[in-house]
Motif scaffolding. Sequence first.
Motif, PDB file in Angstrom:
ATOM      1  N   LEU A 127      48.730  13.276  11.023  1.00  0.00           N
ATOM      2  CA  LEU A 127      48.844  14.500  11.917  1.00  0.00           C
ATOM      3  C   LEU A 127      49.947  15.535  11.220  1.00  0.00           C
ATOM      4  O   LEU A 127      50.838  15.046  10.525  1.00  0.00           O
ATOM      5  N   ASP A 128      50.067  16.787  11.706  1.00  0.00           N
ATOM      6  CA  ASP A 128      51.094  17.796  11.314  1.00  0.00           C
ATOM      7  C   ASP A 128      52.434  17.335  11.638  1.00  0.00           C
ATOM      8  O   ASP A 128      52.605  17.664  12.849  1.00  0.00           O
ATOM      9  N   THR A 129      53.212  17.197  10.882  1.00  0.00           N
ATOM     10  CA  THR A 129      54.683  16.835  11.196  1.00  0.00           C
ATOM     11  C   THR A 129      55.736  17.987  10.980  1.00  0.00           C
ATOM     12  O   THR A 129      56.956  17.914  11.147  1.00  0.00           O
ATOM     13  N   ASP A 130      55.070  19.253  10.855  1.00  0.00           N
ATOM     14  CA  ASP A 130      56.168  20.536  10.499  1.00  0.00           C
ATOM     15  C   ASP A 130      56.770  20.818  11.809  1.00  0.00           C
ATOM     16  O   ASP A 130      57.609  21.797  11.723  1.00  0.00           O
ATOM     17  N   TYR A 131      56.435  20.064  13.067  1.00  0.00           N
ATOM     18  CA  TYR A 131      57.438  20.348  14.355  1.00  0.00           C
ATOM     19  C   TYR A 131      58.987  20.065  13.752  1.00  0.00           C
ATOM     20  O   TYR A 131      59.741  20.467  14.429  1.00  0.00           O
ATOM     21  N   MET A 132      59.131  19.350  12.868  1.00  0.00           N
ATOM     22  CA  MET A 132      60.467  18.676  12.512  1.00  0.00           C
ATOM     23  C   MET A 132      61.148  20.061  12.104  1.00  0.00           C
ATOM     24  O   MET A 132      62.530  20.103  11.888  1.00  0.00           O
ATOM     25  N   LYS A 133      60.494  21.065  11.620  1.00  0.00           N
ATOM     26  CA  LYS A 133      61.214  22.350  10.964  1.00  0.00           C
ATOM     27  C   LYS A 133      61.544  23.392  12.309  1.00  0.00           C
ATOM     28  O   LYS A 133      62.355  24.324  12.026  1.00  0.00           O
ATOM     29  N   SER A 134      61.177  23.010  13.104  1.00  0.00           N
ATOM     30  CA  SER A 134      61.500  23.840  14.431  1.00  0.00           C
ATOM     31  C   SER A 134      62.991  23.443  14.940  1.00  0.00           C
ATOM     32  O   SER A 134      63.628  22.569  14.661  1.00  0.00           O
ATOM     33  N   SER A 135      63.485  24.634  15.611  1.00  0.00           N
ATOM     34  CA  SER A 135      64.803  24.726  16.282  1.00  0.00           C
ATOM     35  C   SER A 135      64.797  23.774  17.779  1.00  0.00           C
ATOM     36  O   SER A 135      65.919  23.850  18.391  1.00  0.00           O
ATOM     37  N   GLY A 136      63.719  23.314  18.231  1.00  0.00           N
ATOM     38  CA  GLY A 136      63.499  22.870  19.619  1.00  0.00           C
ATOM     39  C   GLY A 136      64.347  21.458  19.588  1.00  0.00           C
ATOM     40  O   GLY A 136      64.996  20.941  18.710  1.00  0.00           O
ATOM     41  N   SER A 137      64.888  21.072  20.953  1.00  0.00           N
ATOM     42  CA  SER A 137      65.755  19.922  21.064  1.00  0.00           C
ATOM     43  C   SER A 137      64.712  18.625  20.752  1.00  0.00           C
ATOM     44  O   SER A 137      63.502  18.787  20.628  1.00  0.00           O
ATOM     45  N   LEU A 138      65.379  17.511  20.614  1.00  0.00           N
ATOM     46  CA  LEU A 138      64.736  16.238  20.685  1.00  0.00           C
ATOM     47  C   LEU A 138      63.793  15.945  21.709  1.00  0.00           C
ATOM     48  O   LEU A 138      62.602  15.566  21.393  1.00  0.00           O
ATOM     49  N   GLU A 139      64.034  16.666  22.806  1.00  0.00           N
ATOM     50  CA  GLU A 139      63.300  16.359  24.028  1.00  0.00           C
ATOM     51  C   GLU A 139      62.187  17.303  24.104  1.00  0.00           C
ATOM     52  O   GLU A 139      60.898  16.874  24.212  1.00  0.00           O
ATOM     53  N   ASP A 140      62.400  18.419  23.447  1.00  0.00           N
ATOM     54  CA  ASP A 140      61.003  19.530  23.256  1.00  0.00           C
ATOM     55  C   ASP A 140      60.153  18.765  22.097  1.00  0.00           C
ATOM     56  O   ASP A 140      59.008  18.748  22.276  1.00  0.00           O
ATOM     57  N   LEU A 141      60.550  18.208  21.195  1.00  0.00           N
ATOM     58  CA  LEU A 141      59.658  17.525  19.974  1.00  0.00           C
ATOM     59  C   LEU A 141      58.899  16.650  20.808  1.00  0.00           C
ATOM     60  O   LEU A 141      57.646  16.411  20.563  1.00  0.00           O
ATOM     61  N   THR A 142      59.608  15.531  21.510  1.00  0.00           N
ATOM     62  CA  THR A 142      59.127  14.457  22.396  1.00  0.00           C
ATOM     63  C   THR A 142      57.937  14.921  23.245  1.00  0.00           C
ATOM     64  O   THR A 142      56.890  14.371  22.996  1.00  0.00           O
ATOM     65  N   ARG A 143      57.862  16.132  23.789  1.00  0.00           N
ATOM     66  CA  ARG A 143      57.087  16.500  24.756  1.00  0.00           C
ATOM     67  C   ARG A 143      55.976  17.081  24.074  1.00  0.00           C
ATOM     68  O   ARG A 143      54.709  17.106  24.333  1.00  0.00           O
ATOM     69  N   TYR A 144      56.194  17.866  23.024  1.00  0.00           N
ATOM     70  CA  TYR A 144      55.127  18.267  22.029  1.00  0.00           C
ATOM     71  C   TYR A 144      54.134  17.412  21.561  1.00  0.00           C
ATOM     72  O   TYR A 144      53.083  17.501  21.438  1.00  0.00           O
ATOM     73  N   VAL A 145      54.885  16.284  20.892  1.00  0.00           N
ATOM     74  CA  VAL A 145      54.036  15.389  20.209  1.00  0.00           C
ATOM     75  C   VAL A 145      53.341  14.742  21.172  1.00  0.00           C
ATOM     76  O   VAL A 145      52.090  14.302  21.045  1.00  0.00           O
ATOM     77  N   SER A 146      53.763  14.232  22.429  1.00  0.00           N
ATOM     78  CA  SER A 146      53.259  13.490  23.499  1.00  0.00           C
ATOM     79  C   SER A 146      52.202  13.962  24.069  1.00  0.00           C
ATOM     80  O   SER A 146      51.327  13.390  24.368  1.00  0.00           O
ATOM     81  N   ASP A 147      52.503  15.396  24.634  1.00  0.00           N
ATOM     82  CA  ASP A 147      51.566  15.973  25.397  1.00  0.00           C
ATOM     83  C   ASP A 147      50.679  16.704  24.560  1.00  0.00           C
ATOM     84  O   ASP A 147      49.482  17.170  25.505  1.00  0.00           O
ATOM     85  N   GLU A 148      50.826  17.123  23.624  1.00  0.00           N
ATOM     86  CA  GLU A 148      50.101  18.073  22.953  1.00  0.00           C
ATOM     87  C   GLU A 148      49.480  17.659  21.702  1.00  0.00           C
ATOM     88  O   GLU A 148      48.266  17.706  21.341  1.00  0.00           O
ATOM     89  N   LEU A 149      50.248  17.436  20.757  1.00  0.00           N
ATOM     90  CA  LEU A 149      49.832  17.279  19.279  1.00  0.00           C
ATOM     91  C   LEU A 149      48.862  16.068  19.315  1.00  0.00           C
ATOM     92  O   LEU A 149      47.893  16.085  18.438  1.00  0.00           O
ATOM     93  N   ARG A 150      49.255  14.843  19.803  1.00  0.00           N
ATOM     94  CA  ARG A 150      48.347  13.686  19.651  1.00  0.00           C
ATOM     95  C   ARG A 150      46.711  14.013  20.068  1.00  0.00           C
ATOM     96  O   ARG A 150      46.039  13.623  19.631  1.00  0.00           O
ATOM     97  N   ILE A 151      46.908  14.538  21.262  1.00  0.00           N
ATOM     98  CA  ILE A 151      45.491  15.055  21.679  1.00  0.00           C
ATOM     99  C   ILE A 151      44.762  16.075  21.169  1.00  0.00           C
ATOM    100  O   ILE A 151      43.589  15.992  20.773  1.00  0.00           O
ATOM    101  N   ALA A 152      45.531  16.981  20.574  1.00  0.00           N
ATOM    102  CA  ALA A 152      44.903  18.170  19.717  1.00  0.00           C
ATOM    103  C   ALA A 152      44.371  17.516  18.337  1.00  0.00           C
ATOM    104  O   ALA A 152      43.476  17.903  18.027  1.00  0.00           O
TER     105      ALA A 152
END
Length: 618
Positions: A127-152
Amino acid sequence: MIILGLHCGHNSSAALMKDGVIVGAVQEERFTKCKNQVAFPEKSIRNLVDAHLGGDISLLDHVAMFTKNVDPIGLAISRYSDFSVLDHINENKEYWKPVFYDSAVNDGKYWRDMYVNGEKLNQNQGLDTDYMKSSGSLEDLTRYVSDELRIATLRDKFRFGGPCSIYDHHYCHATYALYGSKLPQVIQGETLVLTADSWGDGQNWSAYLSDEQGRLNKIGGGKDHSVARVYRFVTLILGMKPNEHEYKVMGLSGYSRHSKYTRAVEDIFDEILTFENGIFVSPKPLKESYFDLKERLEGHRFDNIAFAVQNWATRVTGDWMKYWLEKTSSRNVCFSGGLSMNIKSNGDLLSLPEIDWMSVPASGGDESGSIGACFAAAIEEGETITPIKSAYLGHVNGVMGEEDKWQFGVQAANDDPDNYLELQNIEAKGLAKLLANNVIVARCVGPMEFGARALGNRSILANPSDVGNLKRINDAIKNRDFWMPFTPSILKEDTDLYLLNPKKVVSPFMTIGFETTDRAKRDLIAAVHPGDFSARPQFVSKEINPEYWELIHAFKEITDVPALLNTSLNLHGDPMNCSIADAARTLSLSALEVLALPGERLLVKKDALEKVESIFEA
């Protein structure tokens, strides 16, 4: 109904259920060849769909995902596969020490910088891991990967438009604990189901009660059962890789005999955590898990530390288990989660007088979360569930094209296929003769085992009565640590010859340790623990694996020993072999001489042919 279960974390996996029956389950590492692979398990999904759905993913009715909180760092940075012991120590020094001791912000900058600099990147993550370049918090990254990225990612790669559900970490462990093995008929009514691990969805333990309809009712849970976490950091302090080499600490624990010194170390662990009157108690809690623990253990010898942490872990877990058995008036327990991988503890827990019967299904770490998610979805859908009968749920030769040809594996090892000869019609009696003459036999036959334990189909086998086989396998093939024991695969009907098993528990998955008889110390000397003579056996059933049973039975007819030494078919640092090509590569790159293949074929190195033929002719 057809359900696909997915796990996208440490040791990623996928599982497939048809009408309440698990028909396939496999770990992504078997296809990427990267041990403990963290990924969206794309290759595992394709293997299952090809093998069981004719390649048509549109036949799926439901996708079930394990755990609500996926680790975004582990998907991007290869902490579980490529970090060395020194890398883990540096991570603690450079990141966690400032967080715990200098009030630094836990913002993940250490790993984000590593990602931007291209260091220790996780390969084959799917999957695309470029979310690591964002300025979001670790909690934001967790929510994005868990709720959106793996399903997408699922919808993008497989064009699946059906329903996707996400299930709680410990609930999936609990469903797997209950349905991950066949329960005996004597178990009726309510059964206690316990889970314990290092962490998952905000907890590290849970307690459930199952009713006669197989439903799970949660009766407890929390985040204060820190045994698995402490054990993990002891592994690092002893110079071994956390999240991988805990089993080595378990193996090392069987050697210490210095009660005077081990008691002093146990006192240190008792200050960290005990279980009293229904609650976990920490008289002197750790400030954090590495530096504080390391300082407390300073000056104590490695073997005494290993013994003490093992003994403490078993005692605390046993007190916790006894409390819930008494509270529920149950005498039967199903146990899963990462802590259930401690085979030695499981044997000691089984011996508790409060327990009549105990089930520990195969490989209860997070890799089994995909199976647990299938069970969770099936319960939700009102499906009738069939408990798992065997762990032979993985790759079946013939699905992967070239990778199911031994020539492909030999060439991958820069070897010449002309250096090998394929013998035909080699029955179980022939293989048994080789084993009886101390030829070490690799075997890649039938469906691959799911989980961490080789159960005969992807195994290296040897005569368990010759202690010299320990050194032969360790030095020339596996390069394992000298103190680590191997495993006996024993015919189910003959286990009483070798194991002290007063409760008559059946252990087909190598998940429970047993004390052994005097005869075992003779017949199985190469397959029991060299220090305490315990065993982590596989009970081999003719009903479940008739070909493997026949091989051991043929060996028994020659030697009067109804067992074989068994270890996983792989080279040091590699995952268990999957395809015939993987097994042939291992044959080429090691001192192994023969490889048993499907269809009663035997692949032999030509320079060993004369020896092999002389044994057959004798």
